[in-house]
Enzyme design. Sequence first.
Site, PDB file in Angstrom:
ATOM      1  N   SER A 262       4.473   6.894   2.656  1.00 41.83           N
ATOM      2  CA  SER A 262       5.137   5.636   3.004  1.00 41.83           C
ATOM      3  C   SER A 262       4.575   4.504   2.145  1.00 41.83           C
ATOM      4  O   SER A 262       3.355   4.372   2.023  1.00 41.83           O
ATOM      5  CB  SER A 262       4.861   5.265   4.469  1.00 41.83           C
ATOM      6  OG  SER A 262       5.147   6.338   5.341  1.00 41.83           O
TER       7      SER A 262
ATOM      8  N   ASP B  87      -2.828   0.293   8.101  1.00 44.04           N
ATOM      9  CA  ASP B  87      -1.661   1.157   7.849  1.00 44.04           C
ATOM     10  C   ASP B  87      -0.513   0.850   8.808  1.00 44.04           C
ATOM     11  O   ASP B  87       0.315   1.727   9.113  1.00 44.04           O
ATOM     12  CB  ASP B  87      -2.052   2.646   7.953  1.00 44.04           C
ATOM     13  CG  ASP B  87      -3.105   3.039   6.930  1.00 44.04           C
ATOM     14  OD1 ASP B  87      -3.063   2.488   5.813  1.00 44.04           O
ATOM     15  OD2 ASP B  87      -3.964   3.876   7.247  1.00 44.04           O
TER      16      ASP B  87
ATOM     17  N   HIS C  55       0.653   5.090   1.564  1.00 45.13           N
ATOM     18  CA  HIS C  55      -0.148   5.881   2.514  1.00 45.13           C
ATOM     19  C   HIS C  55       0.450   7.282   2.585  1.00 45.13           C
ATOM     20  O   HIS C  55       1.677   7.430   2.713  1.00 45.13           O
ATOM     21  CB  HIS C  55      -0.124   5.212   3.893  1.00 45.13           C
ATOM     22  CG  HIS C  55      -0.948   5.942   4.895  1.00 45.13           C
ATOM     23  ND1 HIS C  55      -2.329   5.855   4.892  1.00 45.13           N
ATOM     24  CD2 HIS C  55      -0.623   6.793   5.884  1.00 45.13           C
ATOM     25  CE1 HIS C  55      -2.796   6.631   5.862  1.00 45.13           C
ATOM     26  NE2 HIS C  55      -1.783   7.208   6.476  1.00 45.13           N
TER      27      HIS C  55
ATOM     28  N   ASN D 255       0.856  -1.191   0.000  1.00 46.32           N
ATOM     29  CA  ASN D 255       0.000   0.000   0.000  1.00 46.32           C
ATOM     30  C   ASN D 255       0.887   1.234   0.000  1.00 46.32           C
ATOM     31  O   ASN D 255       2.025   1.188   0.472  1.00 46.32           O
ATOM     32  CB  ASN D 255      -0.867  -0.008   1.263  1.00 46.32           C
ATOM     33  CG  ASN D 255      -1.805   1.182   1.336  1.00 46.32           C
ATOM     34  OD1 ASN D 255      -2.407   1.590   0.335  1.00 46.32           O
ATOM     35  ND2 ASN D 255      -1.951   1.754   2.531  1.00 46.32           N
TER      36      ASN D 255
HETATM   37  C1  GAR Z   1      -2.678   8.959  -2.735  1.00 44.60           C
HETATM   38  O1  GAR Z   1      -2.245  10.145  -2.116  1.00 44.60           O
HETATM   39  C2  GAR Z   1      -2.539   7.795  -1.782  1.00 44.60           C
HETATM   40  O2  GAR Z   1      -1.409   7.886  -0.965  1.00 44.60           O
HETATM   41  C3  GAR Z   1      -3.803   7.932  -0.982  1.00 44.60           C
HETATM   42  O3  GAR Z   1      -4.785   8.281  -1.913  1.00 44.60           O
HETATM   43  C4  GAR Z   1      -4.183   9.001  -2.997  1.00 44.60           C
HETATM   44  C5  GAR Z   1      -4.578   8.322  -4.279  1.00 44.60           C
HETATM   45  O4  GAR Z   1      -4.150   9.047  -5.395  1.00 44.60           O
HETATM   46  N1  GAR Z   1      -4.126   6.710  -0.305  1.00 44.60           N
HETATM   47  C6  GAR Z   1      -4.769   6.664   0.851  1.00 44.60           C
HETATM   48  O5  GAR Z   1      -5.163   7.654   1.433  1.00 44.60           O
HETATM   49  C7  GAR Z   1      -4.995   5.273   1.398  1.00 44.60           C
HETATM   50  N2  GAR Z   1      -5.600   5.322   2.676  1.00 44.60           N
HETATM   51  P1  GAR Z   1      -4.217   8.400  -6.847  1.00 44.60           P
HETATM   52  O6  GAR Z   1      -5.603   7.772  -7.017  1.00 44.60           O
HETATM   53  O7  GAR Z   1      -4.036   9.584  -7.764  1.00 44.60           O
HETATM   54  O8  GAR Z   1      -3.122   7.383  -6.967  1.00 44.60           O
END
Ligand code: GAR
Length: 208
Positions: free
Chosen positions: A135, A144, A108, A106
């Site tokens: 991370s 997480d 995060h 994942n």
């Molecule tokens: C990213 O910032 C990722 O780290 C976060 O969502 C965004 C997705 O962006 N993930 C979380 O918050 C997981 N809990 P993307 O769809 O443009 O890749």
Amino acid sequence: MNLAVLISGGGSNLQAFIDAIARGELDANISLVLSNRAEAYGLQRARQANIDTRCIDHRAYDNRENFDRAMLDALRAYPLDLVLLAGFMRILSPLFVRAYLGRLMNIHPSLLPKYPGLHTHQRALEAADREAGASVHFVTEELDGGPVIVQARTPILETDNADTLAARVLEQEHRIYPLAVRWFCEGRLRLEGGSALLDGKPIRLSAG
Ligand code: GAR
């Protein structure tokens, strides 16, 4: 190496994988992009790259395990080496995590162990932190909470709000997530005994 990418939204991290593969920086094949939301823009990115897509709407299932079983059924149609959560906004059940333990990562948007869960950038701003980041970690049953593989840091500017900070961190995400996947594909990275090992040694994160 065959990958599946799970998304819920824009899919810019998915795009980073697609681009890294196209540039020859990542020797892998994305077999499937799975979304829990039909309107996720990342599904369009996948179709444009000729990648199989599936949408499994979590609202059609009466509990988490049944939703996860449906996803597992979809994933098991492919011989997968690695499953990547990339902006996938559902909590996975132990049933799912166990099925891909050691093959499930994942990204995060915080410097874990700080700020698991949601609204990470707002929380960093409210705490007057001097830096934020992202991370990549192996997924375990703790939300997480799995061992961190790689982090990226960015200073928090006085002018930042949650959106400007998120945008800057996202740029870093696009650098470190393909890097972690590359290590895995090269056989350099594994989860063993609850630790992330790179070249056989536990990964230590730089302090401060
Ligand atoms: C990213 O910032 C990722 O780290 C976060 O969502 C965004 C997705 O962006 N993930 C979380 O918050 C997981 N809990 P993307 O769809 O443009 O890749």
